[in-house]
Design an enzyme around this catalytic site. Structure first.
Site, short mmCIF file in Angstrom:
data_model
loop_
_atom_site.label_atom_id
_atom_site.label_comp_id
_atom_site.label_asym_id
_atom_site.label_seq_id
_atom_site.Cartn_x
_atom_site.Cartn_y
_atom_site.Cartn_z
CE LYS A 151 -4.97 -2.36 0.95
NZ LYS A 151 -5.18 -0.96 0.54
CG ASP A 194 7.36 5.09 -11.86
OD1 ASP A 194 8.01 4.11 -12.26
OD2 ASP A 194 6.12 5.09 -11.77
CB SER A 235 -0.95 -0.05 1.20
OG SER A 235 -1.93 0.95 1.11
#
Length: 496
Positions: free
Chosen positions: A334, A320, A309
């Site tokens: 998740k 990224d 999460s």
């Protein structure tokens, strides 16, 4: 008075059943006449009308008197379970209390963040799965790991138990024991007795490893951004040269908290976005240059299958943006966002409202985030599995430590060597098990360089900081990795 010809007769019972079936058939034909038509033409109003008819019929005709609250709660539970989404559920008063008690320590708990499938499947029984152990709790000190399954609690199989049943058994009076049967991998199964304790969940721990700032984020709460800032301030005072952010076994937390933490490292662009079919649930958390606290510092993020999460949001955002190098194992996966919706003073529903996406517009739900450098603890051989199981069952470490308290590292090493002769297990693992037992009444050590091969691998990568920027720049974003995986899958299917 003349008796009925059906009284006390098999024929009478048969006719009675037929009459009941006829009544039900007439009722069903009236209530569900629309079902024969296309379900697409059945409106929400018609479904509600049919539901109301069933509710009233059951209440008036069930063999025993029915409490309408029982029907209401059962219907809500069934509705929330219909999605096969473990994060969408009905929370009655007792469930809310149990969830709070088990994790926060209002009553005795064992300190395990857990999940449980609604139903069993042929190749996957509905055991309780440990998402992550909470640091400095009975579960963590007993060596329970992320990915372990709890197959029995106090001798009772968890397959048929509901999440409510599990919570009822795990919580209890402080100081009282509960015995769990743990399944690790496919074959290693052993029992662990945990003594319930008050659970206090810390958020951040930090310190220096040489010139490296080490920050372990345990959970994302409203206090986490401030505690992370405390860590960064401490690192600056100690002239840190690089940084390790440890997100292993971090089960997540608040999206606002992790966005604020990420903003300390990312100077512009999206951190995370949420997407839903409801426009008001769509949002983008963006970084601001004014909030950036760390620049041009080599960063490594440690992850494992217990990272879920919010911890995946941070690791995904840093990956990224080519700001960090990920070391460890693939994360839990998740990628959804839940909200708690109150239904009254004492009941709620928790429901998935959106999915989150990393800066490269990638959702990692049920996929997880792979590390740039995979470092895994070796699997046990069959011989080691048997030896480990016997070691746990013999309880020799606990008994020995009870008689030799406050053992030094040299004494721990000597005892591990003696155990190795009998149990033939890796001595690093044995030292780790002894060390945990020795420190069971103390706060967990910040790190364990003797045993932690993932942390050591991260430190090794940081030794070559001259090429670190080039190394991180060469890594692929999650979108690039996902596209590659899809192409590889399509190629494989075509070949087959």
């Amino acid at each position: 008075m003349k008796k009925s010809i059906f009284t006390n007769s098999k024929f009478g019972r048969t006719v009675s059943k037929c009459v009941s079936c006829l009544v039900l058939s007439i009722f069903a034909s009236q209530c569900f006449a629309q079902s024969s038509a296309s379900s697409e033409r059945t409106s929400n109003f018609q479904y509600l009308k049919m539901f109301n008819s069933v509710f009233e019929f059951v209440q008036q005709n069930y063999v025993d008197e029915v409490d309408p609250k029982v029907l209401y709660e059962g219907a809500l539970k069934g509705m929330m379970e219909a999605f096969d989404d473990p994060y969408t559920s009905y929370l009655d008063e007792s469930t809310q209390r149990d969830l709070s008690d088990t994790t926060k320590g209002n009553f005795g708990g064992v300190g395990l963040s857990i999940s449980k499938p609604v139903e069993s499947k042929p190749n996957k029984p509905a055991y309780v799965q440990v998402e992550s152990p909470i640091e400095d709790t009975p579960g963590a000190r007993a060596g329970i790991q992320s990915g372990d399954y709890i197959t029995e609690i106090d001798g009772k199989s968890t397959i048929q138990m509901t999440m409510q049943d599990v919570l009822n058994v795990l919580r209890g009076e402080v100081g009282k024991p509960v015995t769990l049967t743990i399944l690790r991998g496919k074959t290693l199964e052993f029992k662990v007795e945990l003594i319930r304790a008050l659970i206090e969940v810390p958020t951040v721990k930090y310190g220096m490893i040489g010139q490296t700032g080490y920050c372990r984020i345990i959970q994302f709460t409203p206090d986490t951004p401030a505690r992370v800032q405390d860590a960064l301030d401490s690192f600056v005072k100690n002239n840190y040269k690089n940084l390790i952010i440890d997100l292993r076994d971090n089960p997540g937390g608040l999206i606002t908290s992790v966005a604020e933490v990420a903003d300390k490292f990312i100077d512009n662009g999206p951190i995370v976005s949420t997407k839903s079919r409801l426009s008001y649930e769509n949002s983008v958390f963006k970084a601001s240059p004014a909030n950036t606290k760390v620049k041009d510092v080599p960063i490594i993020v440690l992850i494992n299958q217990g990272s879920a999460s919010a911890s995946e949001i941070l690791s995904g955002a840093l990956k990224d943006n080519h700001l960090a190098y990920l070391v460890g194992k693939r994360t839990y996966g998740k990628g959804s966002v839940q909200q708690i919706i109150p239904l009254g003073d004492k009941e709620q529903i928790k429901m998935t409202m959106a999915r989150y996406y990393t800066p490269s517009d990638t959702n990692i739900d049920k996929i997880g985030i792979p590390p740039d450098l995979e470092v895994a603890y070796p699997d046990f051989t069959e011989e080691e599995t048997s030896a480990y199981k016997k070691l746990i069952e013999d309880n020799v470490i606990s008994d020995y430590v009870e008689l030799h308290k406050d053992m030094t590292e040299a004494q721990i090493s000597d005892y591990a060597a003696s155990l190795n002769g009998k149990y033939n297990l890796n001595q690093k693992l044995l030292r780790r098990l002894i060390r945990v037992q020795v420190n069971r009444t103390k706060p967990t050590a910040l790190y364990d360089l003797d045993y932690d091969i993932q942390l050591n691998a991260a430190l090794d990568v940081l030794k070559n900081t001259k090429n670190f920027k080039k190394l991180v720049a060469s890594t692929k974003t999650l979108k690039e990795l996902q596209v590659e995986a899809e192409k590889a899958k399509a190629k494989e299917e075509k070949a087959e």
